[in-house]
Design a protein around this motif. Structure first.
Motif, PDB file in Angstrom:
ATOM      1  N   GLY A  16       0.777  -1.234   0.000  1.00 43.78           N
ATOM      2  CA  GLY A  16       0.000   0.000   0.000  1.00 43.78           C
ATOM      3  C   GLY A  16       0.804   1.278   0.000  1.00 43.78           C
ATOM      4  O   GLY A  16       0.244   2.357  -0.161  1.00 43.78           O
ATOM      5  N   ASP A  17       2.127   1.187   0.204  1.00 40.21           N
ATOM      6  CA  ASP A  17       2.942   2.396   0.290  1.00 40.21           C
ATOM      7  C   ASP A  17       2.986   3.126  -1.035  1.00 40.21           C
ATOM      8  O   ASP A  17       3.307   2.537  -2.068  1.00 40.21           O
ATOM      9  CB  ASP A  17       4.386   2.044   0.676  1.00 40.21           C
ATOM     10  CG  ASP A  17       4.516   1.558   2.100  1.00 40.21           C
ATOM     11  OD1 ASP A  17       3.517   1.635   2.843  1.00 40.21           O
ATOM     12  OD2 ASP A  17       5.612   1.112   2.464  1.00 40.21           O
ATOM     13  N   SER A  18       2.690   4.425  -0.984  1.00 34.39           N
ATOM     14  CA  SER A  18       2.860   5.222  -2.196  1.00 34.39           C
ATOM     15  C   SER A  18       4.331   5.192  -2.609  1.00 34.39           C
ATOM     16  O   SER A  18       5.216   5.249  -1.768  1.00 34.39           O
ATOM     17  CB  SER A  18       2.429   6.660  -1.944  1.00 34.39           C
ATOM     18  OG  SER A  18       2.745   7.445  -3.073  1.00 34.39           O
ATOM     19  N   GLY A  19       4.564   5.086  -3.906  1.00 27.28           N
ATOM     20  CA  GLY A  19       5.930   5.055  -4.410  1.00 27.28           C
ATOM     21  C   GLY A  19       6.485   3.657  -4.548  1.00 27.28           C
ATOM     22  O   GLY A  19       7.630   3.473  -4.949  1.00 27.28           O
ATOM     23  N   THR A  20       5.681   2.651  -4.197  1.00 27.30           N
ATOM     24  CA  THR A  20       6.158   1.281  -4.351  1.00 27.30           C
ATOM     25  C   THR A  20       5.273   0.522  -5.336  1.00 27.30           C
ATOM     26  O   THR A  20       4.063   0.710  -5.366  1.00 27.30           O
ATOM     27  CB  THR A  20       6.170   0.509  -3.021  1.00 27.30           C
ATOM     28  OG1 THR A  20       4.842   0.412  -2.537  1.00 27.30           O
ATOM     29  CG2 THR A  20       7.034   1.190  -1.998  1.00 27.30           C
ATOM     30  N   PHE A  21       5.913  -0.286  -6.150  1.00 31.25           N
ATOM     31  CA  PHE A  21       5.180  -1.073  -7.134  1.00 31.25           C
ATOM     32  C   PHE A  21       5.940  -2.335  -7.512  1.00 31.25           C
ATOM     33  O   PHE A  21       5.586  -3.022  -8.472  1.00 31.25           O
ATOM     34  CB  PHE A  21       4.888  -0.234  -8.397  1.00 31.25           C
ATOM     35  CG  PHE A  21       6.081   0.564  -8.886  1.00 31.25           C
ATOM     36  CD1 PHE A  21       7.041  -0.019  -9.679  1.00 31.25           C
ATOM     37  CD2 PHE A  21       6.233   1.898  -8.519  1.00 31.25           C
ATOM     38  CE1 PHE A  21       8.143   0.702 -10.105  1.00 31.25           C
ATOM     39  CE2 PHE A  21       7.346   2.632  -8.951  1.00 31.25           C
ATOM     40  CZ  PHE A  21       8.299   2.035  -9.745  1.00 31.25           C
TER      41      PHE A  21
ATOM     42  N   ALA B 261      -2.170   9.935  -3.084  1.00 32.34           N
ATOM     43  CA  ALA B 261      -0.961   9.609  -2.322  1.00 32.34           C
ATOM     44  C   ALA B 261       0.233  10.439  -2.811  1.00 32.34           C
ATOM     45  O   ALA B 261       0.159  11.160  -3.799  1.00 32.34           O
ATOM     46  CB  ALA B 261      -0.680   8.120  -2.400  1.00 32.34           C
ATOM     47  N   GLU B 262       1.346  10.287  -2.090  1.00 35.78           N
ATOM     48  CA  GLU B 262       2.467  11.211  -2.240  1.00 35.78           C
ATOM     49  C   GLU B 262       3.020  11.290  -3.664  1.00 35.78           C
ATOM     50  O   GLU B 262       3.316  12.378  -4.170  1.00 35.78           O
ATOM     51  CB  GLU B 262       3.609  10.820  -1.285  1.00 35.78           C
ATOM     52  CG  GLU B 262       3.301  11.097   0.183  1.00 35.78           C
ATOM     53  CD  GLU B 262       2.588   9.939   0.860  1.00 35.78           C
ATOM     54  OE1 GLU B 262       2.053   9.053   0.162  1.00 35.78           O
ATOM     55  OE2 GLU B 262       2.557   9.920   2.104  1.00 35.78           O
ATOM     56  N   ALA B 263       3.215  10.138  -4.335  1.00 35.17           N
ATOM     57  CA  ALA B 263       3.845  10.168  -5.657  1.00 35.17           C
ATOM     58  C   ALA B 263       2.973  10.950  -6.638  1.00 35.17           C
ATOM     59  O   ALA B 263       3.481  11.686  -7.490  1.00 35.17           O
ATOM     60  CB  ALA B 263       4.095   8.747  -6.158  1.00 35.17           C
TER      61      ALA B 263
ATOM     62  N   TYR C  98      -5.732   5.735  -2.532  1.00 33.01           N
ATOM     63  CA  TYR C  98      -4.379   5.880  -2.027  1.00 33.01           C
ATOM     64  C   TYR C  98      -3.492   4.801  -2.628  1.00 33.01           C
ATOM     65  O   TYR C  98      -3.315   3.743  -2.064  1.00 33.01           O
ATOM     66  CB  TYR C  98      -4.369   5.842  -0.493  1.00 33.01           C
ATOM     67  CG  TYR C  98      -5.125   7.019   0.084  1.00 33.01           C
ATOM     68  CD1 TYR C  98      -4.493   8.238   0.289  1.00 33.01           C
ATOM     69  CD2 TYR C  98      -6.488   6.924   0.343  1.00 33.01           C
ATOM     70  CE1 TYR C  98      -5.194   9.327   0.768  1.00 33.01           C
ATOM     71  CE2 TYR C  98      -7.195   8.018   0.827  1.00 33.01           C
ATOM     72  CZ  TYR C  98      -6.545   9.216   1.038  1.00 33.01           C
ATOM     73  OH  TYR C  98      -7.246  10.296   1.506  1.00 33.01           O
ATOM     74  N   CYS C  99      -3.002   5.078  -3.798  1.00 36.19           N
ATOM     75  CA  CYS C  99      -1.978   4.303  -4.491  1.00 36.19           C
ATOM     76  C   CYS C  99      -2.520   3.103  -5.274  1.00 36.19           C
ATOM     77  O   CYS C  99      -3.140   2.191  -4.734  1.00 36.19           O
ATOM     78  CB  CYS C  99      -0.875   3.826  -3.559  1.00 36.19           C
ATOM     79  SG  CYS C  99       0.593   3.369  -4.512  1.00 36.19           S
TER      80      CYS C  99
ATOM     81  N   GLY D 106      -0.119   1.735  -7.354  1.00 32.71           N
ATOM     82  CA  GLY D 106       1.148   1.172  -7.823  1.00 32.71           C
ATOM     83  C   GLY D 106       1.538   1.686  -9.196  1.00 32.71           C
ATOM     84  O   GLY D 106       2.267   1.034  -9.929  1.00 32.71           O
TER      85      GLY D 106
ATOM     86  N   CYS E 148       3.039   4.643  -9.539  1.00 32.33           N
ATOM     87  CA  CYS E 148       3.764   5.818  -9.050  1.00 32.33           C
ATOM     88  C   CYS E 148       4.890   6.288  -9.963  1.00 32.33           C
ATOM     89  O   CYS E 148       5.397   7.392  -9.803  1.00 32.33           O
ATOM     90  CB  CYS E 148       4.328   5.512  -7.674  1.00 32.33           C
ATOM     91  SG  CYS E 148       3.256   4.484  -6.672  1.00 32.33           S
TER      92      CYS E 148
END
Lengths: 517, 159
Positions: free
Chosen positions: A185-190, B84-86, B122-123, B125, B127
């Motif tokens: 769920g972390d933004s910036g991770t994929f 989300a942030e990105a 929220y995200c 993936g 990003c």
């Protein structure tokens, strides 16, 4: 002449920038010209600024074209796409693209290369070699191999995987479980998403090996609902692997069992925390459990459970295949092996960079990423997701390893890096960190449930110039309480982006009070 | 979109028949109902509770805990914009502001004329190609105002 292989990714993000229309155009154009094309829907190579990236196999090489839109396809065929003809979108041999060539792709070796749903293709690229070796080893020897490799949990907590496995292996029970945390769920991770879509059989192999090592016969992949493409890929891969005898009641005739199932989450960020994930798998509200007992002792349905991140389990097959020493030769200090880093946000060349631990944050952002997409100066990067610290340029010399980041009150987490240019308002980002925590709090502990709401309010008052000194002191005290007294990492780490923004970018919080003065 | 009573009943019965015996069955059951109907109708609670031997409060507690589960019919179109942030780093907030100017959203973030609802996400993936949004289940990335307008235009053309 046999059909020419053309690769157009079916990766969710490639599709989101037009890959399906490109694939349709390739099919239509080949048919119109009477050309024999075998269209393969691979995963993404992770060079996302070049997606949709079309590849063609010419001789024993793959040549890349990108970014390709559907309207470019006719001209690509005019230029002789199938023989690697020259074209403004031509990038040369894929493996020679600098971004890819300077990586160390261990876990991601097959992603973007193979047809993700073909067991034959997987096996032709060394797939299931780790599982076959594991079948010849004692369970204790499998655990030892993983321990000796130095692999640490890639979900963010960096706990040694081998020790976790040993705890489960040493616990007696009639039933044990392997649970894969795929709630990325972390933004910036994929990276998890890319791996599950581009090489889902690898995850199945890693989980089966874990099952053999600890004596678990059943596995669950808890997948976030935002990843429907990964869900389809995993289900198809599990069915194919079961049909081919790599999963099921009798793995490759060994008499050993391992059954695997995908379970869909329901949009709760907190379920990436291992104990709330287990609650959710049991059909309950995703609320955090007190520890102890550890999941290794009392996990899913109260039974011993290995719970590992996608990337941890994805690293295991290679460790078994090539040996612990091979893997541990990569890396730096106590951070052994490779980490799939993810470059995201305001970045010119966003994508996946799998490298041994040890290159610096600045090298990753500038040498690989090429700086910002907006061409403005980089101001900061948030590393490790929404609970990770914001690092200023002065800290971009930090080597990417667990201990070096911890020494700077930051964390590597899941390896996601979100870059911001100089237009970012860091007070707004700090406010967002608290707002997100409030939105996603499971509600079980007070510091997180109430603290996040109060934290957002305090930041709003500071930004508005109200009682700034007093509110700043209260905010720091609140952050301290959340860090020390929250039950899990959500409340316990949400203060990190706030405190790092305050420390490195204090002016952003003080504009209103300064203007008033 | 509203669904008739027999249709609702059938979807709930089918979801229970298919999943109720699995360990940890509640989320798969709720997903199956929502996949079929677009939401989890209130009468599901009693039926699920009876079948799984749970209290109605237990089931309600789970439905209300997760952002994904909806207890009322949804708009025909759902636009989930990533916050989300990105995505923020690539102008997500400005994109949302432009979108809000274009749509006629009420207090529930619904545009009744377009039969569309706007939701935060929220995200996804996505990003590396931010900002991103999901429209009716399909992911779109590298968004800007022009591209979003194009997507909304396609919706209007097809309605």
């Amino acid at each position: 002449m046999s059909a020419v292989k053309v690769f157009v990714p079916a990766d969710a993000l490639a599709l989101a920038v037009g890959a399906e229309r490109v694939a349709d155009a390739v099919r239509a154009e080949a048919a119109r010209r009477g050309l024999d094309v075998q269209l393969i829907r691979n995963g993404s190579r992770g060079l996302y600024w070049l997606e949709p990236l079309v590849e063609v196999e010419v001789g024993d090489r793959r040549l890349a074209y990108g970014p390709v839109q559907a309207r470019d396809v006719a001209s690509l065929f005019d230029a002789g796409l199938l023989t690697g003809g020259a074209h403004p979108r031509a990038l040369g041999p894929t493996e020679d693209i600098e971004y890819l060539r300077s990586q160390e792709r261990l876990t991601f070796a097959r992603v973007g290369v193979i047809d993700p749903l073909s067991v034959a293709d997987f096996v032709a690229h060394d797939g299931f070699a780790g599982l076959k070796r594991a079948l010849d080893l004692d369970p204790a020897a499998i655990v030892k191999e993983v321990t000796d490799s130095g692999l640490r949990g890639r979900g963010g907590a960096a706990f040694p995987t081998g020790i976790k496995w040993k705890t489960v292996a040493d616990t007696e029970a009639t039933q044990k479980y392997i649970v894969c945390n795929a709630d990325e769920g972390d933004s910036g991770t994929f990276a998890d998403r890319m791996l599950m879509e581009g090489d889902p059989l690898l995850l199945a192999e890693g989980m089966a090996i874990a099952g053999l090592a600890v004596g678990a016969t059943r596995g669950y992949i808890y997948l976030r609902s935002e990843y429907p493409h990964a869900e389809r890929a995993l289900n198809a891969a599990i069915a194919a692997a079961t049909a081919a005898g790599y999963l099921g009641d009798d793995i490759l005739g060994s008499g050993r069992r391992f059954h695997l199932e995908v379970r869909r989450g329901a949009g709760a960020y907190i379920c990436g925390e291992e104990t709330s994930l287990l609650e959710s798998l049991e059909g309950k509200r995703g609320q955090v459990r007190y520890k102890p007992p550890l999941p290794a002792h009392k996990g899913l349905f109260g039974l011993p459970t290995v719970i590992n991140n996608v990337l941890s389990l994805g690293a295991v097959p290679l460790i078994l295949d090539k040996g612990a020493q091979y893997y541990s030769e990569f890396g730096r200090g106590r951070s052994r092996g490779t980490q799939p880093f993810q470059l995201a946000g305001n970045i010119k060349r966003g994508g996946l960079v799998e490298k041994a631990f040890g290159l610096t944050l600045g090298e990753l952002i500038f040498d690989f990423g090429g700086g910002t997409a907006s061409d403005r100066p980089v101001r900061t990067a948030q590393v490790g997701g929404p609970l990770g610290a914001y690092l200023p340029l002065a800290h971009f010399d930090t080597p990417l390893d667990y201990e070096a980041f911890a020494a700077r009150q930051a964390m590597l987490g899941h390896g996601g890096v979100v870059v911001f240019d100089d237009t970012v308002d860091m007070a707004a980002m700090a406010r967002f960190a608290m707002e997100f925590c409030a939105h996603e709090s499971c509600g079980k502990c007070t510091p997180c449930r109430i603290g996040a709401v109060r934290g957002r309010e305090l930041i709003e008052r500071i930004v508005a110039g109200e009682n700034v000194a007093r509110n700043l002191a209260t905010l720091r005290e609140l952050c301290d309480t959340m860090i020390s007294a929250s039950l899990c990492a959500l409340g316990g780490m949400a203060p990190f982006p706030v405190l790092s923004a305050l420390e490195h970018f204090p002016d952003d919080f003080l504009r209103a009070s300064r203007d008033a003065a | 979109m509203t669904v008739s009573e027999p249709e609702r009943r059938q979807a709930i019965t089918r979801a229970l028949a298919e999943h109720a015996d699995a360990p940890g069955a509640l989320l798969p059951i709720l997903h199956a109902i929502q996949d079929a109907l677009g939401y989890v109708p209130p009468e599901s609670i009693d039926l699920i509770a009876a079948r799984l031997n749970l209290s109605r409060a237990d089931v309600h507690g789970v439905v209300s805990f997760y952002h994904d589960f909806h207890t009322e019919p949804r708009a025909r179109h759902v636009l989930r914009l990533c916050r989300a942030e990105a995505c923020q780093a690539m102008g997500g907030a400005a994109l949302e502001a432009a979108l809000r100017r274009r749509l006629n959203l009420d207090a529930d973030d619904r545009d009744r004329a377009r039969d569309l609802m706007l939701e935060p996400a929220y995200c996804f993936g996505a990003c590396a190609c931010a900002p991103a949004a999901m429209l009716d289940g399909e992911l779109h990335a590298r968004l800007d105002v022009a591209r979003l307008n194009e997507l909304l235009g396609e919706l209007e053309a097809h309605s």
